[in-house]
Design an enzyme around this catalytic site. Structure first.
Site, mmCIF file in Angstrom:
data_model
loop_
_atom_site.group_PDB
_atom_site.id
_atom_site.type_symbol
_atom_site.label_atom_id
_atom_site.label_comp_id
_atom_site.label_asym_id
_atom_site.label_seq_id
_atom_site.Cartn_x
_atom_site.Cartn_y
_atom_site.Cartn_z
ATOM 1 N N THR A 94 28.537 -21.507 -6.009
ATOM 2 C CA THR A 94 27.692 -20.629 -7.213
ATOM 3 C C THR A 94 27.675 -19.353 -6.717
ATOM 4 O O THR A 94 27.003 -19.018 -5.533
ATOM 5 C CB THR A 94 27.038 -21.670 -7.717
ATOM 6 O OG1 THR A 94 26.394 -20.842 -8.929
ATOM 7 C CG2 THR A 94 25.407 -21.818 -6.841
ATOM 8 N N ASP A 95 27.634 -18.350 -7.888
ATOM 9 C CA ASP A 95 27.768 -17.431 -7.759
ATOM 10 C C ASP A 95 25.800 -17.018 -7.577
ATOM 11 O O ASP A 95 25.367 -15.827 -6.964
ATOM 12 C CB ASP A 95 27.701 -16.751 -8.891
ATOM 13 C CG ASP A 95 27.028 -16.805 -10.393
ATOM 14 O OD1 ASP A 95 26.643 -17.495 -10.073
ATOM 15 O OD2 ASP A 95 27.677 -16.176 -11.650
ATOM 16 N N GLU A 96 24.773 -17.987 -7.849
ATOM 17 C CA GLU A 96 23.126 -17.617 -8.133
ATOM 18 C C GLU A 96 22.850 -18.131 -6.582
ATOM 19 O O GLU A 96 21.962 -17.190 -6.309
ATOM 20 C CB GLU A 96 23.202 -19.164 -9.171
ATOM 21 C CG GLU A 96 22.973 -19.499 -10.339
ATOM 22 C CD GLU A 96 22.329 -20.035 -10.937
ATOM 23 O OE1 GLU A 96 21.826 -20.343 -10.444
ATOM 24 O OE2 GLU A 96 22.888 -20.443 -11.849
ATOM 25 N N LYS A 150 21.982 -25.169 -3.574
ATOM 26 C CA LYS A 150 23.527 -24.687 -3.539
ATOM 27 C C LYS A 150 23.784 -23.765 -2.049
ATOM 28 O O LYS A 150 25.305 -24.317 -1.536
ATOM 29 C CB LYS A 150 23.947 -23.637 -4.776
ATOM 30 C CG LYS A 150 23.686 -25.215 -5.454
ATOM 31 C CD LYS A 150 24.406 -26.783 -5.716
ATOM 32 C CE LYS A 150 26.031 -25.926 -5.689
ATOM 33 N NZ LYS A 150 27.092 -26.940 -5.950
#
Ligand code: NAD
Ligand code: TYD
Length: 337
Positions: A124-126, A152
């Site tokens: 994820t971009d997070e 993640k």
């Protein structure tokens, strides 16, 4: 026939991906390994459940025996299975560490044992954290700032380690915020659309000016299939929608599309550690030949209409699923008082 393992295929993105694979790869068989947590819904794939090329294995990616059974005979694997909601990770992160880190380890070990030909880890971009200006590219330092993002990031780097150490043919994707049909109504767009449809308050965190980049789930699914078939081992690919919007703008547009008044907006206490802005540079994938197709305004209108027309999908979750109501009370009870 080529067999592919998709984990988390009963969730939001996974179910859209399984449906797309069955439609677009007629010579592939799909094994879906899903634990059916609160977010995994059999109804998400009810329309393809009887397809002879589709098989559901109910089980946990943290269980090596289950993973061994599910991955048997698979040439490829895509790992969507995860605990995914930031707010829940702030209430308790244990399941996030289990599924998003340890579960990835179990999958990678089995992939290594069977000699899988391609393993896609959905990250994820997070994992990059928040950025005030500019955009993150794949070479940027990871700076996850909430327990979901941190777990993640652990899975993301573990997948890379299995390529670097053992040569497991791993590809990692980092996508921005998805929207579209079948998204569990705890995330911003489905929560606000379904609350608005019932004339309930829309709890907007903080000043409402946090920015997310919105990617239609169909574009995300196409991108995952694209890197599955065209990506290079050990590489990371950002997947962006290119639609950065403040939350307040999304909220107003959802209300406008439904013909509901802005007085439903309820500013509430902010999420702790709330990342201000996510932004991705996805030019690496662009150079390979992928680009998003869905125009955001049209995609959002279609999505809001989908929730309006599919109350039979979300009403049972919101009204009869004790789990959702318990979560909603814990997350919003005091905020909305
Ligand atoms: P979701 O919460 O809708 O679905 C998750 C699915 O995983 C569910 O079907 C659930 O039952 C299953 N699952 C959870 N724990 C499991 C376990 N231990 N074993 C087997 N199955 C398990 O999630 P989503 O929004 O569809 O996200 C899918 C993936 O995409 C996740 O890895 C997420 O981190 C990533 N991602 C999501 C977004 C987004 O905006 N939703 C953006 C970028 C990346
Ligand atoms: P969310 O859909 O939870 O995705 P993420 O936190 O992974 O980006 O939230 C999107 C944005 O919307 C985020 O800035 C938090 C905000 N938000 C609210 O203001 N109110 C809400 O009730 C929710 C769920 C999110």
């Amino acid at each position: 026939m080529a067999r592919i393992l998709v984990t988390g295929g009963c969730g939001f993105i996974g179910s859209n991906f399984v449906r797309m694979l069955l439609a677009e790869r007629p010579d592939w068989e799909v094994v879906n390994l899903d634990k059916l947590t609160y977010a995994g819904r059999l109804e998400n794939l009810a329309d393809v459940a009887g397809d002879p090329r589709y098989r559901l294995v109910k089980g946990d990616i943290c269980d090596p025996g289950v993973v061994r059974e599910a991955m048997a005979g698979c040439r490829m694997a895509v790992n969507f299975a995860a605990e995914t909601h930031v707010d829940r990770s702030l209430l308790g992160a244990g399941h996030f560490i289990d599924t998003d880190m340890k579960g990835v380890l179990v999958l990678l070990e089995e992939a290594r044992r069977v000699g899988i030909e391609r393993f896609v880890q959905i990250s994820t971009d997070e994992v990059y954290g928040s950025i005030a200006e500019g955009s993150f590219d794949e070479g940027c330092v990871l700076n996850p700032r909430n327990p979901y993002a941190a777990s993640k990031a652990g899975g993301d780097r573990l997948a890379f380690a299995y390529w670097a150490t053992y040569g497991v043919p791993v590809v990692i994707t980092r996508a921005s915020n998805n929207y579209g049909p079948y998204q569990y109504p705890e995330k911003l767009i489905p929560l606000f659309a379904t609350n608005a449809l019932r004339d309930e308050s829309l709890p907007l965190y903080g000043d409402g000016r946090n920015v997310r980049d919105w990617l239609h789930v169909s574009d995300h699914c196409r991108a995952v299939l694209f890197v599955l078939e065209n990506g290079s081992n050990g590489e990371v690919y950002n997947i962006a929608g290119g639609n950065e919007r403040e939350n307040i703008a999304i909220t107003r547009e959802v209300l406008r599309l439904l013909g509901k008044p802005e007085k439903l907006i309820r500013p509430v206490d902010d999420r702790v550690g709330h990342d201000r802005r996510y932004s991705l540079d996805a030019s690496k994938l662009g150079r390979l030949g992928w680009a998003p197709r869905v125009v955001f305004e049209a995609g959002l209108a279609d999505t809001v209409r989908w929730y309006a027309e599919n109350e039979a999908w979300w009403r049972p979750i919101k009204d009869h699923d004790g789990e959702f109501r318990r979560y909603y009370e814990e997350q919003y009870g005091a905020r909305l008082k």
